[in-house]
Design a protein around this motif. Sequence first.
Motif, PDB file in Angstrom:
ATOM      1  N   MET A 478       0.849  -1.197   0.000  1.00  0.00           N
ATOM      2  CA  MET A 478       0.000   0.000   0.000  1.00  0.00           C
ATOM      3  C   MET A 478       0.886   1.250   0.000  1.00  0.00           C
ATOM      4  SD  MET A 478      -3.141  -1.100   0.230  1.00  0.00           S
ATOM      5  CE  MET A 478      -3.957  -2.640   0.615  1.00  0.00           C
ATOM      6  N   ARG A 479       0.539   2.208  -0.853  1.00  0.00           N
ATOM      7  CA  ARG A 479       1.304   3.448  -0.883  1.00  0.00           C
ATOM      8  C   ARG A 479       0.332   4.622  -0.905  1.00  0.00           C
ATOM      9  NH1 ARG A 479       5.843   3.646  -5.369  1.00  0.00           N
ATOM     10  NH2 ARG A 479       5.916   1.508  -4.618  1.00  0.00           N
ATOM     11  N   VAL A 480       0.456   5.533   0.038  1.00  0.00           N
ATOM     12  CA  VAL A 480      -0.440   6.693   0.121  1.00  0.00           C
ATOM     13  C   VAL A 480       0.275   7.920  -0.450  1.00  0.00           C
ATOM     14  CG1 VAL A 480      -1.763   8.199   1.659  1.00  0.00           C
ATOM     15  CG2 VAL A 480      -1.595   5.760   2.165  1.00  0.00           C
ATOM     16  N   ILE A 481      -0.393   8.587  -1.402  1.00  0.00           N
ATOM     17  CA  ILE A 481       0.164   9.810  -1.974  1.00  0.00           C
ATOM     18  C   ILE A 481      -0.700  10.985  -1.512  1.00  0.00           C
ATOM     19  CG2 ILE A 481       0.632  11.068  -4.121  1.00  0.00           C
ATOM     20  CD1 ILE A 481       1.048   8.276  -5.433  1.00  0.00           C
ATOM     21  N   ASP A 482      -0.108  11.929  -0.825  1.00  0.00           N
ATOM     22  CA  ASP A 482      -0.812  13.127  -0.350  1.00  0.00           C
ATOM     23  C   ASP A 482      -0.951  14.085  -1.536  1.00  0.00           C
ATOM     24  OD1 ASP A 482      -1.577  15.566   0.719  1.00  0.00           O
ATOM     25  OD2 ASP A 482      -0.518  15.234   2.602  1.00  0.00           O
ATOM     26  N   LYS A 489       4.012  20.796  -4.686  1.00  0.00           N
ATOM     27  CA  LYS A 489       5.362  20.537  -5.218  1.00  0.00           C
ATOM     28  C   LYS A 489       5.361  20.398  -6.737  1.00  0.00           C
ATOM     29  CE  LYS A 489       6.904  18.172  -1.004  1.00  0.00           C
ATOM     30  NZ  LYS A 489       7.273  16.889  -0.382  1.00  0.00           N
ATOM     31  N   GLY A 490       4.180  20.561  -7.375  1.00  0.00           N
ATOM     32  CA  GLY A 490       4.105  20.456  -8.842  1.00  0.00           C
ATOM     33  C   GLY A 490       4.292  19.047  -9.350  1.00  0.00           C
ATOM     34  N   LEU A 491       3.889  18.057  -8.533  1.00  0.00           N
ATOM     35  CA  LEU A 491       4.071  16.643  -8.911  1.00  0.00           C
ATOM     36  C   LEU A 491       2.756  16.015  -9.365  1.00  0.00           C
ATOM     37  CD1 LEU A 491       6.418  15.536  -5.968  1.00  0.00           C
ATOM     38  CD2 LEU A 491       7.075  16.197  -8.294  1.00  0.00           C
ATOM     39  N   VAL A 492       1.861  16.843  -9.935  1.00  0.00           N
ATOM     40  CA  VAL A 492       0.548  16.355 -10.362  1.00  0.00           C
ATOM     41  C   VAL A 492       0.272  16.809 -11.784  1.00  0.00           C
ATOM     42  CG1 VAL A 492      -1.947  16.504  -9.946  1.00  0.00           C
ATOM     43  CG2 VAL A 492      -0.393  16.335  -8.019  1.00  0.00           C
ATOM     44  N   GLU A 499       3.639   9.946  -9.727  1.00  0.00           N
ATOM     45  CA  GLU A 499       3.949   8.604  -9.224  1.00  0.00           C
ATOM     46  C   GLU A 499       2.921   7.589  -9.754  1.00  0.00           C
ATOM     47  OE1 GLU A 499       5.947   5.961  -6.220  1.00  0.00           O
ATOM     48  OE2 GLU A 499       6.444   7.438  -7.737  1.00  0.00           O
ATOM     49  N   THR A 500       1.639   7.958  -9.724  1.00  0.00           N
ATOM     50  CA  THR A 500       0.573   7.068 -10.217  1.00  0.00           C
ATOM     51  C   THR A 500       0.750   6.815 -11.708  1.00  0.00           C
ATOM     52  OG1 THR A 500      -0.885   8.100  -8.599  1.00  0.00           O
ATOM     53  CG2 THR A 500      -1.935   6.747 -10.285  1.00  0.00           C
TER      54      THR A 500
END
Length: 612
Positions: A478-482, A489-492, A499-500
């Motif tokens: 399981m990995r939770v991404i906030d 942080k501009g990671l979307v 990451e996804t």
Amino acid sequence: MTFADVLVPVPIMGSFTYRVPAEMSDTLSVGHRVIVPFGRKKFYTGIVTGLSNIGPEDYEVKDIAFQLDSRPVVRHPQLKFWQWVADYYLCTPGEVMRAAMPAGLKVESETFIMPNPDYEEREDERLNQRELAVMELLLGTDKKMPLDVIAKKTGFANIVSVANSLLAKEAVMISENLVERYRSRKETYVRLAIPKGDSDTLHKVFDSVKSGGKQEKALLALIELSGFMRQGGELNEVTRTELIERAAVTTTVVAAMAKKGIVEIYTKEVNRFSYSGLVSGKLPVLTDAQSAALDAVHKSWLEHDVTLLHGVTSSGKTELYIHLIDYVIRNGRQALYLVPEIALTTQLTGRLQRVFGDKVVIYHSKFSDNERVDLWKKLLDSSEPCVVIGARSSVFLPFASLGLVIVDEEHESAYKQQDPAPRYNARDAAMVLASMHGAKTLLGSATPSIETYYKATTGRFGLVELTERFEGMKLPEMRVIDMSDARKKGLVSGTFAFETERLVNESLKRGEQSILFINRRGYAPIARCKLCGYVPKCNNCDVSLTYHRHVDKLVCHYCATPYAVPEVCPACQEPGIEVLGYGTERVEEEVESLFGNATIARMDLDTTRSKD
């Protein structure tokens, strides 16, 4: 004189007493369907729940109008179960009957209106526009029409008030017609019109079709398909469709043969459901852990009628269920396999049919009236061992000898009927149904409900645990991404965190599948004016509307009323309406742009409306 207590599908407590006409006194029994007058003009289908020679003294008793069947359509345990549901869930037995029986078995009176031929419009009672539209429709068809059809053709929402107004002005007349919703499926068959083994007559028949080449082909095909020349045994029944396909002829050729007296054409009622696929009959091979759990379930049932199978995800609970169903069927009894969602019935059906073939029966609310009645009759006609896979409404079927009830994913809220009455929990109702038949119940779940787990750990239910996953597979990481932190942080990118996106791409490169869950239907869950903040709401429900792009409408998810998307804001009159958020449609659009080479399928209420 005989009197019958009749249960009528109305929300009034108790049953109603009717006089049994002399011609029905020898054939009527508990469980029969009858048509009874109710009120001044209505007729309903009722179920006989009791017979007596003592009638009521304080009111006039009406006669039963018709007896619909030659045999009961409801078994005695069902009537007992309906009464329990009514008592426990605080509703009337009539409401339970309405929910339990397929609509096709409930013949009801339906309101029709027709123009009054003697009507003359008076100056003081002129017809308004809505009334004129209805009158034009009725006069145009020149026959009586049901109110729901008039409402559909005119588009009027409150058609009852229009009909009442026309009735008051004596412009129309009302009649009540009994409506039978069930239509049985009939198949046309063809058979030789000569006795089996009569070779002399067969020679004469061949002589009569020599000039007609197609008739000769059809005759040869019929002899082969029916097994007419086979020694001993009954003839096979041959459908007209089967004969036409085999002989490559038309229905005209078969009709011409019937005219000559060579064949007989007849029709008979057939069941809509039959399995024609491969049946291996082989039970799945169990692992050591599964075999130990199966033995533990049987031991638990020696002391408890209900056992909880607490098995981790992918531990192979379904394989255990198949072995238990096989055990029950071999003992000549029936099994009920409840699943929370209709989608699961489709997935399970194939697995069970490969083992049990035609012994598998599927039942849920998305079947048509005719299909549901056919399944009801199939269980009513036969006490043979079978397994019924179905959603919550399956608990009301006419079981003859129930030996096992399996409630898979027993914690699911989908087992609870919210509206209308009876507002029941199918899991709890199924346990009571099982006890009435002397059957055992198995509740299966990886995450049991609190009340079930408490009863299992305190000894009221049996408890069997299956802690090992099939073939020793490990539970997933399981990995939770906030997402709020990732956005800062501009990671979307759109809906997805980088990451996804990376993990899905890696999965696709390995030739694997990915499932993306989102708990919002439609394209965007909210529409809003970016200038004044106005949010369009449903006029009926006062909830915000969801935007659906495939129909380009705002839709209320409570009452399903569609609304056009306003070009300007109704509040500030500016063109500032925008849609916010992500629903399944919008996610699908983004998935196609990010992972264009993958095969993509969206599964939500908009794409899974039919039973298939």
